[in-house]
Design a protein around this motif. Structure first.
Motif, short mmCIF file in Angstrom:
data_model
loop_
_atom_site.label_atom_id
_atom_site.label_comp_id
_atom_site.label_asym_id
_atom_site.label_seq_id
_atom_site.Cartn_x
_atom_site.Cartn_y
_atom_site.Cartn_z
N HIS A 197 115.62 14.12 62.19
CA HIS A 197 114.83 15.28 61.75
C HIS A 197 115.77 16.40 61.34
CE1 HIS A 197 115.93 16.35 65.88
NE2 HIS A 197 115.77 17.62 65.51
N ASP A 199 115.85 20.84 61.72
CA ASP A 199 115.20 21.90 62.47
C ASP A 199 114.57 22.90 61.51
OD1 ASP A 199 116.16 20.55 64.65
OD2 ASP A 199 117.84 21.91 65.00
N HIS A 279 119.64 15.02 61.91
CA HIS A 279 120.30 14.71 63.19
C HIS A 279 119.30 14.19 64.20
CE1 HIS A 279 118.80 18.85 63.54
NE2 HIS A 279 118.59 18.54 64.81
FE LIG Z 1 117.09 19.18 66.13
#
Ligand SMILES: [Fe+2]
Ligand SMILES: O=C(O)CCC(=O)C(=O)O
Length: 350
Positions: A197, A199, A279
Motif C-alpha cells: 500500500h 500511505d 511498502h
Molecule cells: Fe504504510
C-alpha cells in the motif's frame, strides 16, 4: 419495500463475497519479497554522497546503517518494552503475558480485543494503541520528546532529511512504536502475506528507525523498489493523497511485478523512504520482535487546518504530516524527472 429488503441484502452479500474472492485472487499473485541489505555505497555513517542520492532516486529509499547512537537506541528499546508490558492489554481470558526475559512469550501474542476508535477527542479516528494479531502500534507515545529527539529531530537524521527534501517543517511527533511479533506461521513464505500500500494525507519523505537488529524474515520493513516513480504519476498532485483513476490497478500491477525488498539492517539504522513508495510490513518466520519507530518529514510550506482534513476524511492525528495548501499539479504526461522538481537532493560532505 419491506419484502424487497432481504433480496437486496443477499445481493449485497454476494457482491461482498465476490469482492473478497477477487482480493484473495489478487493476493495470490503478489510477488514474494527477498531479504535485502544496503550495498556498501556509503562513504561515511552520517554523510550523503552522490551514489546514495542516486540510489534513493532510483529505488525510492535509502538505508543509513547504524545512524543512531547505540546508547540512545538501547534506551529507546527499554522504553518500548516498558510501554509494551505496562500499556498493551493482554486477553483477560488467557493467562498469557509478555515477558522480555522469556522469549517463548513473544510468539503468538494474545492481546485483548481492541476497542473501536474514538470518534472525538485527541485520538479521534484511531486508537492510541492498536493491537491485533502479530502487530502492535503504540501511536500515542510517538509524541514524547524522547522519540521526537530520537528520530525526526536527531541532528544526523534531520540533516539527511533536509539534504534530500529541502527546508523541513518543524516536527511535533513520530507515528510511534511499530512492533511485529513472531507467530506460529510455518512453511514456505508467500507473497500473499504482504500488504502492499501507500500511505495517505501528505507523503513526501518518511523515516523508519530500527530499534533492534532486524534479521532476514523477521518482519523487516518491505519496499517495492522503484514503485514511487510509477505511483507518482497516478496522483493529481505531488504530495497530497490524490489518486487518479488507475491508481488501484497500478498498485496491483506493482505488487504482482516488482520483487519487494525486505530491509535487513542493524539496530539504529534509519530508512529514508519516498512517500509514494509502495511498502508493507515484512514476512515473519523468525524469533525476534521487529521494533521500529516511524516518522514523517515534509517541506516547510503552508498546510491545511485540522477541519479541512476532517472534511476530506483524512484527519490522522498520529502522523506528523498535513495536506499541503498549494500542492503542485502532476500533469498526466509529466517527464520522469519532474517528480524531483521541488526536492533539494544535495550532498553532505563529511
Ligand atoms: Fe504504510
Ligand atoms: O510496520 C511496518 O513495517 C509497516 C507499517 C505501515 O506501512 C503502516 O502502518 O502504514
Amino acid at each position: 419495500m419491506a419484502e424487497n429488503a432481504p433480496e437486496t441484502t443477499n445481493k449485497e452479500l454476494e457482491l461482498r463475497e465476490a469482492r473478497r474472492r477477487e482480493a484473495a485472487e489478487r493476493r495470490e499473485r503478489q510477488r514474494l519479497s527477498i531479504p535485502f541489505s544496503m550495498p556498501p555505497i556509503a562513504t561515511t555513517r552520517t554523510g550523503l554522497n552522490q551514489q546514495e542520492v542516486d540510489f534513493f532516486k532510483t529505488n525510492g529509499f535509502l538505508i543509513k546503517e547504524a545512524l543512531l547512537e547505540d546508547n540512545i537506541v538501547h534506551a529507546a528499546l527499554d522504553r518500548a518494552w516498558q510501554q509494551l508490558t505496562d500499556r498493551v492489554p493482554a486477553d483477560p481470558s488467557s493467562d498469557w503475558r509478555i515477558d522480555r526475559a522469556d522469549r517463548s512469550t513473544w510468539r503468538n501474542p494474545r492481546w485483548a480485543k481492541m476497542q473501536d476508535p474514538p470518534t472525538e477527542g485527541p485520538f479521534e479516528g484511531r486508537q492510541p494503541i492498536a493491537h491485533h494479531g502479530a502487530t502492535v502500534k503504540i501511536h500515542d507515545v510517538g509524541a514524547e520528546t524522547f522519540f521526537v529527539d530520537l528520530l525526526p529531530n536527531h541532528t544526523s537524521v534531520r540533516a539527511i532529511g533536509a539534504a534530500l527534501l529541502g527546508d523541513l517543517r518543524e516536527n511535533q511527533r513520530t507515528r510511534g512504536l511499530y512492533a511485529l511479533f513472531p507467530s506460529d506461521k510455518t512453511g514456505k513464505a508467500h507473497g500473499r502475506e504482504l500488504g502492499p500500500h501507500t500511505d495517505r494525507v501528505c507523503q513526501q519523505l518518511n523515516t523508519c528507525a530500527y530499534l533492534d537488529d532486524v534479521k532476514p524474515r523477521n518482519g523487516g520493513f518491505t519496499v517495492y523498489p522503484g514503485s514511487h516513480r510509477r505511483t507518482f504519476k497516478f496522483h493529481e498532485t505531488e504530495s497530497n493523497w490524490s489518486p487518479r483513476t488507475g491508481f488501484g490497478t497500478a498498485l496491483t500491477e506493482i505488487a504482482q511485478t516488482i520483487e519487494p525488498w525486505e530491509l535487513v539492517a542493524p539496530a539504529g539504522s534509519v530508512i529514508f523512504w519516498h512517500g509514494r513508495t509502495v511498502h508493507s510490513g515484512g514476512i515473519h518466520r523468525g524469533d525476534d520482535i521487529r521494533w521500529a519507530l516511524f516518522g514523517d518529514y515534509q517541506r516547510n510550506e503552508p498546510v491545511l487546518s485540522d477541519d479541512a482534513h476532517r472534511a476530506v476524511g483524512q484527519y490522522e492525528w498520529f502522523k506528523d504530516t498535513r495536506l499541503v495548501e498549494n500542492d503542485a499539479p502532476v500533469p498526466e504526461d509529466a517527464a520522469d524527472d519532474a517528480m524531483w522538481n521541488h526536492w533539494r537532493l544535495g550532498l553532505i560532505d563529511h
